[in-house]
Enzyme design. Structure first.
Site, PDB file in Angstrom:
ATOM      1  CG  ASP A   1      -2.278  -0.206   1.109  1.00 32.38           C
ATOM      2  OD1 ASP A   1      -2.658  -0.674   0.035  1.00 32.38           O
ATOM      3  OD2 ASP A   1      -3.046   0.079   2.045  1.00 32.38           O
TER       4      ASP A   1
ATOM      5  CE1 TYR B   1       5.958   3.903   4.212  1.00 36.35           C
ATOM      6  CE2 TYR B   1       6.666   5.375   2.446  1.00 36.35           C
ATOM      7  CZ  TYR B   1       6.935   4.339   3.331  1.00 36.35           C
ATOM      8  OH  TYR B   1       8.174   3.752   3.330  1.00 36.35           O
TER       9      TYR B   1
ATOM     10  CG  PHE C   1       9.562   0.178   0.490  1.00 32.70           C
ATOM     11  CD1 PHE C   1       9.229  -0.272   1.765  1.00 32.70           C
ATOM     12  CD2 PHE C   1       9.473  -0.720  -0.567  1.00 32.70           C
ATOM     13  CE1 PHE C   1       8.834  -1.579   1.996  1.00 32.70           C
ATOM     14  CE2 PHE C   1       9.071  -2.038  -0.353  1.00 32.70           C
ATOM     15  CZ  PHE C   1       8.747  -2.465   0.922  1.00 32.70           C
TER      16      PHE C   1
ATOM     17  CG  HIS D   1       7.769  -6.115   4.767  1.00 34.30           C
ATOM     18  ND1 HIS D   1       7.952  -4.919   5.445  1.00 34.30           N
ATOM     19  CD2 HIS D   1       7.082  -5.795   3.643  1.00 34.30           C
ATOM     20  CE1 HIS D   1       7.402  -3.935   4.763  1.00 34.30           C
ATOM     21  NE2 HIS D   1       6.863  -4.441   3.658  1.00 34.30           N
TER      22      HIS D   1
END
Length: 222
Positions: free
Chosen positions: A67, A69, A80, A189
């Site tokens: 997703d 942020y 990211f 992750h």
């Protein structure tokens, strides 16, 4: 009804048939309504920024996020990544820590990863929009079908791409990648909840560059 999508021309030619499908037309109507009635990230002009920053012909690496942020001012259309001046989020801090440990690069002062994108790194979230303060709010509306199609196009039409799949979600999304043509690197992750379970020490950044070099492709300056 045809949907006009503002996306870089090198990608538009690859994805045009996707834009004409009923699911995509429904998705765009949903997204338009959300932007009109809610606070949604990223800014509308940045929804397809990942594609605007790297030409299809220049593609070397794909990093798959989930997703955007959902905090104010954070999402900038690259997974990211955050704009210069925004506090670096925890997952990105851990990415920078691993780069420092792996290839010796100092941790940067800002978290805008456009510098990677300009070198051929597609920073692709599975879902390209999100409602403010509501993670996952635009999941299962059609974005995942679209980004699956993007990954399939890359897998089918390119060779020697490095795919970095961090966490179970990205790994599942990457099941359609042809491992005979591309390098797929997988780890935990980089989130603080899981980075200690295999992201730290994965050496994905040096491994990516070793592979690119072996294929005669210019390495990434992480």
């Amino acid at each position: 009804m045809n949907v006009a999508v503002k996306i870089a021309s090198s990608w538009k030619s690859k994805l045009d048939s996707e834009f004409q499908k009923p699911y995509f037309e429904q998705l765009i109507q949903f997204v338009k309504h959300e932007y009109q009635s809610r606070i949604v990230y990223p800014q509308g002009k940045e929804i397809f920024r990942a594609f605007d920053c790297v030409d299809f012909s220049d593609l070397k690496v794909v990093i798959i996020g989930q997703d955007p942020y959902h905090g104010s001012g954070q999402a900038n259309g690259l997974c990211f990544s955050v704009h210069d001046g925004i506090t670096i989020p925890p997952s990105l801090k851990n990415i920078f820590k691993e780069i420092q440990a792996d290839v010796g690069k100092p941790i940067p002062k800002n978290g805008d990863l456009e510098r990677w994108a300009k070198q051929g790194v597609l920073l692709l979230n599975a879902t390209l929009t999100v409602r403010a303060s509501s993670p996952g709010s635009h999941q299962n509306k059609g974005w995942e079908t679209f980004t699956d199609a993007v990954i399939k196009q890359i897998s089918d039409q390119k060779r020697n791409i490095v795919f970095l799949l961090w966490g179970a979600y990205a790994q599942k999304k990457g099941e359609i990648i042809d491992r005979n043509k591309h390098l797929v690197l997988m780890s935990a992750h980089p989130s603080p909840f899981s980075a200690d379970r295999g992201f730290f020490g994965c050496k994905h950044f040096s491994k990516t560059n070793e592979y690119l070099k072996s294929k005669g492709i210019k390495e990434i300056d992480w």
